[in-house]
Design a protein around this motif. Sequence first.
Motif: not given
Length: 317
Positions: A208, A234, A189, A217, A210-211, A241
């Motif tokens: 997956e 994402t 994440p 990203c 996320r940032d 989340v």
Amino acid sequence: MSNEQNNSKFIYTYVHHVDEYDLCRMEMRSFFNLDSQSNYIISPIKIDPSRSPFMQDRLEVLFEDNSIENIKTLVKDLKVKEATYKVVCLNSMDIGDEKKIHLPERRMIEREVGLCIDGEPELNEPEVVFGLILIDGIWYFGKHMKSESIWHNHLHKPHSYSTALSTRVARTVANIAVPQPQNIRAIDPCCGIGTVVIEALSMGINIEGRDINYNVCQGSRKNISYFGLTGNITLGPISEVKEHYDVAIIDLPYNLFTHISTEDQFNILQHARRIADKVVVVTIETIDDLIEDAGFVISDRCVAKKQSFLRQILLCE
């Protein structure tokens, strides 16, 4: 499907820099539920050696004996069928207490054992490679797999920044988090430019990223695509989340310009506790109290060194 095979025995040899000793052992414990003080480990668990930056060889043991003459007799029962083959002796370095066997003697052993196999030898491009290794007075013979340094291909990313994890550390962290990828969902994440995500995706891990930074990203997506991989990145904070994951990997954000506050760190850890059963935390600071306050127990740990720069790797459950 489990990688454990009750009647199987695998020997893995290891090579690493002295600074990587602790990191290598933590990865070993993750893969095999134990570690080895030496540069090899014997286990019933089957791991692709190319997953680890530290593994050099894997030998799937078919025969073992304290006499090379008996090994020669045993290999006569091998059914190589139509495949071409060759034999390699893996004692090209000290293995545990066993001293290196020098090249002329290794070549002689390879030739003598190879000639006992019923099949067609091919030294340059064999279809099957057999390995032979001497450990503590016992000869082991079996199917050999050489590790490929896949992570090395990921060194030069189109987008990078100086505080990102090295590809070797990123790959090891992914292995510590997800030693067995089957049916495991993972998330990074705070993925930055995607160093961990790239290593995980390249090993078939369902992860997956996320940032919170739009440009980061974008860079991460371009890096993933550059290496021919497919993965979702994402935009948004960990607080957004909603789904639950088996494991999260969190390299706590930091750089020279924005020092993350203790409150921000704790917030990320609290959300990590909410969204994942297990979390691997990478931190440059000692934050044991924050991790415990967030509801985690630290079940394993190590320090990853790079010259004078230290990172703590914490397995939290």
